[in-house]
Design an enzyme around this catalytic site. Structure first.
Site, PDB file in Angstrom:
ATOM      1  N   ASP A 143     -14.289  -2.492  -1.114  1.00  0.00           N
ATOM      2  CA  ASP A 143     -12.970  -2.108  -1.645  1.00  0.00           C
ATOM      3  C   ASP A 143     -12.657  -2.763  -2.993  1.00  0.00           C
ATOM      4  O   ASP A 143     -12.209  -2.104  -3.923  1.00  0.00           O
ATOM      5  CB  ASP A 143     -11.865  -2.480  -0.645  1.00  0.00           C
ATOM      6  N   LYS A 154     -11.930  -3.085  10.885  1.00  0.00           N
ATOM      7  CA  LYS A 154     -12.587  -3.828   9.803  1.00  0.00           C
ATOM      8  C   LYS A 154     -12.835  -5.296  10.158  1.00  0.00           C
ATOM      9  O   LYS A 154     -13.875  -5.854   9.817  1.00  0.00           O
ATOM     10  CB  LYS A 154     -11.753  -3.736   8.518  1.00  0.00           C
TER      11      LYS A 154
HETATM   12  P1  NAP Z   1      -1.597  -3.217   4.974  1.00  0.00           P
HETATM   13  O1  NAP Z   1      -2.777  -4.047   5.293  1.00  0.00           O
HETATM   14  O2  NAP Z   1      -0.735  -2.688   6.071  1.00  0.00           O
HETATM   15  O3  NAP Z   1      -0.656  -4.067   3.968  1.00  0.00           O
HETATM   16  C1  NAP Z   1       0.526  -3.534   3.471  1.00  0.00           C
HETATM   17  C2  NAP Z   1       1.168  -4.522   2.501  1.00  0.00           C
HETATM   18  O4  NAP Z   1       2.301  -3.884   1.911  1.00  0.00           O
HETATM   19  C3  NAP Z   1       1.673  -5.786   3.158  1.00  0.00           C
HETATM   20  O5  NAP Z   1       1.529  -6.840   2.260  1.00  0.00           O
HETATM   21  C4  NAP Z   1       3.140  -5.465   3.409  1.00  0.00           C
HETATM   22  O6  NAP Z   1       3.977  -6.603   3.375  1.00  0.00           O
HETATM   23  C5  NAP Z   1       3.471  -4.634   2.206  1.00  0.00           C
HETATM   24  N1  NAP Z   1       4.559  -3.675   2.478  1.00  0.00           N
HETATM   25  C6  NAP Z   1       4.581  -2.718   3.434  1.00  0.00           C
HETATM   26  N2  NAP Z   1       5.718  -2.006   3.355  1.00  0.00           N
HETATM   27  C7  NAP Z   1       6.448  -2.560   2.349  1.00  0.00           C
HETATM   28  C8  NAP Z   1       7.713  -2.286   1.794  1.00  0.00           C
HETATM   29  N3  NAP Z   1       8.471  -1.278   2.271  1.00  0.00           N
HETATM   30  N4  NAP Z   1       8.160  -3.043   0.771  1.00  0.00           N
HETATM   31  C9  NAP Z   1       7.381  -4.058   0.288  1.00  0.00           C
HETATM   32  N5  NAP Z   1       6.174  -4.379   0.775  1.00  0.00           N
HETATM   33  C10 NAP Z   1       5.701  -3.627   1.787  1.00  0.00           C
HETATM   34  O7  NAP Z   1      -2.022  -1.928   4.127  1.00  0.00           O
HETATM   35  P2  NAP Z   1      -3.269  -1.765   3.142  1.00  0.00           P
HETATM   36  O8  NAP Z   1      -4.414  -1.246   3.900  1.00  0.00           O
HETATM   37  O9  NAP Z   1      -3.423  -3.009   2.344  1.00  0.00           O
HETATM   38  O10 NAP Z   1      -2.771  -0.552   2.219  1.00  0.00           O
HETATM   39  C11 NAP Z   1      -1.725  -0.733   1.274  1.00  0.00           C
HETATM   40  C12 NAP Z   1      -1.628   0.533   0.413  1.00  0.00           C
HETATM   41  O11 NAP Z   1      -2.846   0.704  -0.314  1.00  0.00           O
HETATM   42  C13 NAP Z   1      -1.441   1.832   1.203  1.00  0.00           C
HETATM   43  O12 NAP Z   1      -0.632   2.699   0.461  1.00  0.00           O
HETATM   44  C14 NAP Z   1      -2.830   2.403   1.276  1.00  0.00           C
HETATM   45  O13 NAP Z   1      -2.861   3.823   1.386  1.00  0.00           O
HETATM   46  C15 NAP Z   1      -3.376   1.982  -0.073  1.00  0.00           C
HETATM   47  N6  NAP Z   1      -4.826   1.857  -0.077  1.00  0.00           N
HETATM   48  C16 NAP Z   1      -5.494   2.555  -1.012  1.00  0.00           C
HETATM   49  C17 NAP Z   1      -6.853   2.445  -1.081  1.00  0.00           C
HETATM   50  C18 NAP Z   1      -7.569   3.221  -2.130  1.00  0.00           C
HETATM   51  O14 NAP Z   1      -8.799   3.302  -2.058  1.00  0.00           O
HETATM   52  N7  NAP Z   1      -6.886   3.756  -3.107  1.00  0.00           N
HETATM   53  C19 NAP Z   1      -7.552   1.624  -0.179  1.00  0.00           C
HETATM   54  C20 NAP Z   1      -6.829   0.921   0.775  1.00  0.00           C
HETATM   55  C21 NAP Z   1      -5.454   1.048   0.817  1.00  0.00           C
HETATM   56  P3  NAP Z   1       4.126  -7.604   4.632  1.00  0.00           P
HETATM   57  O15 NAP Z   1       2.945  -8.520   4.570  1.00  0.00           O
HETATM   58  O16 NAP Z   1       5.409  -8.282   4.359  1.00  0.00           O
HETATM   59  O17 NAP Z   1       4.135  -6.731   5.863  1.00  0.00           O
END
Ligand code: NAP
Length: 291
Positions: free
Chosen positions: A116, A80
């Site tokens: 998004d 991305k």
């Molecule tokens: P990402 O860029 O890897 O970011 C993950 C975030 O979650 C970071 O802020 C991370 O904190 C935090 N995190 C990870 N593990 C954690 C834990 N155990 N406890 C507390 N905080 C935690 O991921 P992303 O792409 O944003 O996706 C995040 C979630 O959204 C995923 O479940 C993904 O499947 C979902 N999602 C859904 C859609 C949809 O269309 N519904 C679209 C995109 C993503 P740090 O900064 O401290 O590492």
């Protein structure tokens, strides 16, 4: 479960237009399910495939898009950010996020979009029947999904967008995307922030891929939430996390991440084709793929 729509497309031929998603890994992507359902329901002579592209090969993939004349491209991790600097022009939303999840071909130029955040707002409006204007939102997480949502909440008129993340620097960066509405909250301040909120969004992967069970991890204590608030858990696999189920059991209005997934793809469909997306058909196909 609702029945799948018939495939109204003509057979694949020399005139069929091709769109694709690039990512690594990409085999689990629901984009082919969602977009082929949209082309099938509208009878458009388009087809959509997933292309596995390794992290260092983004520029080659974009060259390939130009050379092969693909009609549209979805982009997922880890490409991305790189795609944002490889397209001819970025829409301002994608430019600010420095992340592109959709490339459209406009007058021969590749234009990068990020659908998004708007997909999240579209889903919220459809599910909860209300917008975010003047409200207070708490967003847990500061990764790619959280950043797009924080930015969209700011653009959509939220009065306060409170971002909490276990790594504080990333929360600071994300909160800036909501402009004057954005603010960070420390993890210890989450209970107070949540009490003041109309909308609470889990944008962390906590609960993802875990079969719903009472001992599954939760992003925040469900006891902090109250009737009158709207809760969205972005996780869509499982369709409903244990947290979501528990929040709802307490009478709080709560939705999973499927709507954002559908509506960000619906916006890509519209950008490529100029037509309104058949979101009901897309949802039926996604639910069938996720059971
Ligand atoms: P990402 O860029 O890897 O970011 C993950 C975030 O979650 C970071 O802020 C991370 O904190 C935090 N995190 C990870 N593990 C954690 C834990 N155990 N406890 C507390 N905080 C935690 O991921 P992303 O792409 O944003 O996706 C995040 C979630 O959204 C995923 O479940 C993904 O499947 C979902 N999602 C859904 C859609 C949809 O269309 N519904 C679209 C995109 C993503 P740090 O900064 O401290 O590492």
């Amino acid at each position: 479960m609702a029945e799948a729509n018939p495939d109204l497309r003509p057979p694949i031929s020399g005139t069929t237009r091709l769109a694709a998603v690039i990512g690594h890994p990409v085999r689990h992507s629901l984009s082919p399910v969602l977009l082929n359902a949209a082309f099938a329901a509208t009878g458009m002579d388009w087809t959509f495939v997933a292309l596995e592209v390794a992290a260092g090969n983004t520029a080659r993939a974009i060259d390939g898009l130009r050379t092969l004349g693909l009609a549209g491209l979805s982009v997922t991790m880890p490409h991305k950010g790189a795609v944002a600097s490889l397209v001819d022009h970025c829409h301002e939303t994608a430019e600010q996020l420095a992340a592109v999840n959709c490339v459209a071909v406009e007058d021969g130029n590749l234009v990068g979009y990020n659908t998004d955040g708007d997909g999240f707002i579209d889903g919220l409006v459809r599910d909860a029947g209300r917008d975010v204007v003047g409200g207070t939102a708490v967003v847990l997480g500061a990764g790619g999904a959280a950043r797009a949502i924080v930015q969209a909440l700011g653009r959509s008129g939220a009065a306060e967008v409170l971002v909490a993340n276990r790594t504080p620097d990333r929360a600071e960066n994300a909160a800036l995307l909501a402009g004057s509405a954005g603010r960070t909250v420390a993890m210890v301040e989450i209970p107070d922030a949540v009490r003041s909120a109309n909308l609470v969004v889990n944008a962390t992967p906590v609960g993802m891929g875990v079969d719903p069970n009472p001992s599954a991890p939760t992003p925040i204590d469900p006891g902090l939430l109250r009737v009158g608030q709207v809760v969205v858990d972005l996780v869509y696999h499982p369709l409903e996390t244990s947290w979501l189920v528990e929040v709802r059991r307490r009478g709080v209005e709560a939705y999973g991440g499927l709507s954002m997934l559908i509506f960000q793809a619906a916006r890509a469909f519209s950008l490529w084709t100029g037509r309104e997306a058949p979101v009901d058909a897309m949802e039926i196909a996604a639910r069938a793929a996720l059971v």
